[in-house]
Design an enzyme around this catalytic site. Structure first.
Site, PDB file in Angstrom:
ATOM      1  N   THR A  20       0.821  -1.219   0.000  1.00  0.00           N
ATOM      2  CA  THR A  20       0.000   0.000   0.000  1.00  0.00           C
ATOM      3  C   THR A  20       0.847   1.258   0.000  1.00  0.00           C
ATOM      4  O   THR A  20       0.471   2.276  -0.572  1.00  0.00           O
ATOM      5  CB  THR A  20      -0.920   0.002   1.248  1.00  0.00           C
ATOM      6  OG1 THR A  20      -1.797  -1.101   1.127  1.00  0.00           O
ATOM      7  CG2 THR A  20      -1.718   1.282   1.366  1.00  0.00           C
ATOM      8  N   TYR A  34      -8.124   0.658  -2.940  1.00  0.00           N
ATOM      9  CA  TYR A  34      -7.134   1.326  -3.808  1.00  0.00           C
ATOM     10  C   TYR A  34      -6.346   0.220  -4.500  1.00  0.00           C
ATOM     11  O   TYR A  34      -6.478  -0.966  -4.176  1.00  0.00           O
ATOM     12  CB  TYR A  34      -6.188   2.195  -2.962  1.00  0.00           C
ATOM     13  CG  TYR A  34      -5.618   1.417  -1.808  1.00  0.00           C
ATOM     14  CD1 TYR A  34      -6.224   1.479  -0.548  1.00  0.00           C
ATOM     15  CD2 TYR A  34      -4.541   0.550  -1.979  1.00  0.00           C
ATOM     16  CE1 TYR A  34      -5.749   0.713   0.501  1.00  0.00           C
ATOM     17  CE2 TYR A  34      -4.065  -0.220  -0.931  1.00  0.00           C
ATOM     18  CZ  TYR A  34      -4.677  -0.131   0.310  1.00  0.00           C
ATOM     19  OH  TYR A  34      -4.218  -0.895   1.358  1.00  0.00           O
ATOM     20  N   THR A 100       1.724  -4.410   4.216  1.00  0.00           N
ATOM     21  CA  THR A 100       1.611  -4.660   5.665  1.00  0.00           C
ATOM     22  C   THR A 100       1.096  -6.066   5.968  1.00  0.00           C
ATOM     23  O   THR A 100       1.294  -6.555   7.070  1.00  0.00           O
ATOM     24  CB  THR A 100       0.644  -3.652   6.308  1.00  0.00           C
ATOM     25  OG1 THR A 100      -0.635  -3.766   5.684  1.00  0.00           O
ATOM     26  CG2 THR A 100       1.188  -2.239   6.185  1.00  0.00           C
ATOM     27  N   ASP A 101       0.482  -6.731   5.002  1.00  0.00           N
ATOM     28  CA  ASP A 101      -0.128  -8.034   5.311  1.00  0.00           C
ATOM     29  C   ASP A 101       0.876  -9.033   5.873  1.00  0.00           C
ATOM     30  O   ASP A 101       0.556  -9.775   6.802  1.00  0.00           O
ATOM     31  CB  ASP A 101      -0.770  -8.659   4.059  1.00  0.00           C
ATOM     32  CG  ASP A 101      -2.075  -7.987   3.668  1.00  0.00           C
ATOM     33  OD1 ASP A 101      -2.367  -6.908   4.223  1.00  0.00           O
ATOM     34  OD2 ASP A 101      -2.782  -8.511   2.792  1.00  0.00           O
ATOM     35  N   LYS A 173       0.250  -7.808  12.675  1.00  0.00           N
ATOM     36  CA  LYS A 173      -0.813  -6.917  12.165  1.00  0.00           C
ATOM     37  C   LYS A 173      -2.118  -7.317  12.857  1.00  0.00           C
ATOM     38  O   LYS A 173      -2.512  -8.475  12.820  1.00  0.00           O
ATOM     39  CB  LYS A 173      -0.929  -7.053  10.644  1.00  0.00           C
ATOM     40  CG  LYS A 173      -1.959  -6.104  10.022  1.00  0.00           C
ATOM     41  CD  LYS A 173      -1.912  -6.147   8.502  1.00  0.00           C
ATOM     42  CE  LYS A 173      -2.916  -5.154   7.897  1.00  0.00           C
ATOM     43  NZ  LYS A 173      -2.860  -5.141   6.397  1.00  0.00           N
ATOM     44  N   GLU A 293      -2.076 -29.312  26.929  1.00  0.00           N
ATOM     45  CA  GLU A 293      -3.295 -29.873  26.310  1.00  0.00           C
ATOM     46  C   GLU A 293      -3.066 -31.267  25.719  1.00  0.00           C
ATOM     47  O   GLU A 293      -4.014 -32.026  25.511  1.00  0.00           O
ATOM     48  CB  GLU A 293      -3.746 -28.939  25.177  1.00  0.00           C
ATOM     49  CG  GLU A 293      -4.510 -27.722  25.680  1.00  0.00           C
ATOM     50  CD  GLU A 293      -5.922 -28.089  26.100  1.00  0.00           C
ATOM     51  OE1 GLU A 293      -6.435 -29.119  25.625  1.00  0.00           O
ATOM     52  OE2 GLU A 293      -6.502 -27.369  26.938  1.00  0.00           O
TER      53      GLU A 293
END
Ligand code: DGL
Length: 336
Positions: A20, A34, A100-101, A173, A293
């Site tokens: 971006t 965008y 940013t992903d 993120k 677990e």
């Protein structure tokens, strides 16, 4: 940088990969809709003329992609180029502009494989430069300031966004559109504001020159896949990844890396085929307790420390270039 050798400003290389921060929207009110990865890195730099006051900067375009399209080959190509540049005497620091992903995967990877104390800063933006309230220009300015600073040396690969300096190890993120999306469970390492950077804490885990992983010695990465868990999960994804040649599967479990009753035998079968099983938690924070677990000792499984699944995958891929012994893998998951 030869011509500028006599001035006192640091020499910083900005490597463009897309995202971006290289995006453009149809109108100024397009903040979240965008086109990503369309503006060349030299244009991104030129859009922030103030940068020339704090550093001698030159740009390199290595990719022009949305970071969701990063793969192992691209990670290695980027790492090798960064490593090459860091060896150059006239390079003081490096900035990588990135979608940013998947900044959190790239930054953790570089944090583990680069063999230099020089600052390397990964930066992105949540809004394109065409938008009202665009964040990319200041993020880039701050990233160059940090990459050219002496204070940022020896702190591992950093992510600078939204006035904060994060460790590439911890940052993730956390929101699809907000500028404060990048969070570290233990907070940022420091701030950048008004041309001043301040560190308030330091990375606690080995990084860069302190690790056993060296990008210059890595030409490929073993395949590691992630299976996200939820009620009603079935064996289908596990079988498909094993058939595709995965060397480890990150079981992204509910809660504390829990394993549904129908999946316990599936993971035992996966392990019996020589594929490593690494239990992670889909919760996004906390640590997975070994033998909590599930009886990991008995099943010969591994657990993550506090890494989320996508970060655990990066570390597991690197670990598998060093060992296929689950006991050694466990030590590595807990060390980095
Ligand atoms: N396509 C996304 C990426 O490149 C855009 C998100 C962004 O860069 O903020 O990661």
């Amino acid at each position: 940088f030869a011509a500028q050798a006599q001035d006192k400003k640091p020499n910083v290389v900005v490597i463009g990969t897309g995202g971006t921060i290289a995006g453009a929207g149809a109108s100024s009110v397009n903040t979240a809709a965008y086109q990503s990865a369309v503006v060349p890195v030299d244009k991104i730099i030129a859009a922030v003329p103030e940068i020339s006051k704090i550093a001698n900067v030159r740009g390199e375009q290595i990719f022009q992609i949305g970071s969701e399209s990063f793969n192992n080959e691209r990670l290695i190509k980027l790492g090798k180029r960064v490593s090459e540049l860091l060896k150059q005497g006239d390079v003081d620091g490096i900035v990588i502009t990135h979608g940013t992903d998947t900044i959190e995967e790239t930054a953790y990877f570089l944090n583990l494989v680069l063999k230099s104390e020089k600052p390397v800063v990964v930066v992105g933006s949540m809004r394109p430069g065409t938008a009202l309230g665009a964040d990319g220009a200041l993020n880039l300015y701050d990233a160059v300031l940090v990459a050219g600073s002496k204070e940022a040396a020896g702190k591992g690969t950093l992510v600078v966004m939204n006035d904060e300096i994060h460790s590439g190890r911890d940052v993730t993120k956390s929101n699809t559109f907000k500028v404060e999306t990048f969070r570290s469970p233990y907070g940022p390492l420091g701030y950048v504001v008004e041309n001043k950077l301040s560190f308030y804490r330091l990375p606690a885990r080995p990084h860069t020159t302190q690790t056993e992983f060296d990008i210059d010695q890595i030409s490929s990465l073993p395949r590691v896949d992630i299976v996200y868990n939820y009620g009603n999960v079935s064996r289908t994804a596990y079988d498909a990844f094993v058939a595709a040649g995965a060397k480890a599967i990150i079981h992204d479990g509910t809660g504390n890396g829990s394993v549904a009753e129908q999946i316990v035998p599936v993971l035992q079968e996966v392990r019996s085929k020589g594929v490593q099983v690494i239990r992670a938690s889909r919760t996004g924070s906390g640590v997975v307790i070994r033998n909590g677990e599930q009886p990991d000792d008995k099943f010969d499984w591994v657990v993550t420390d506090d890494q989320n699944a996508q970060k655990a995958r990066i570390l597991a891929e690197l670990a598998l270039t060093r060992t296929n012994d689950p006991k050694e893998l466990q030590k590595i998951m807990w060390k980095y």
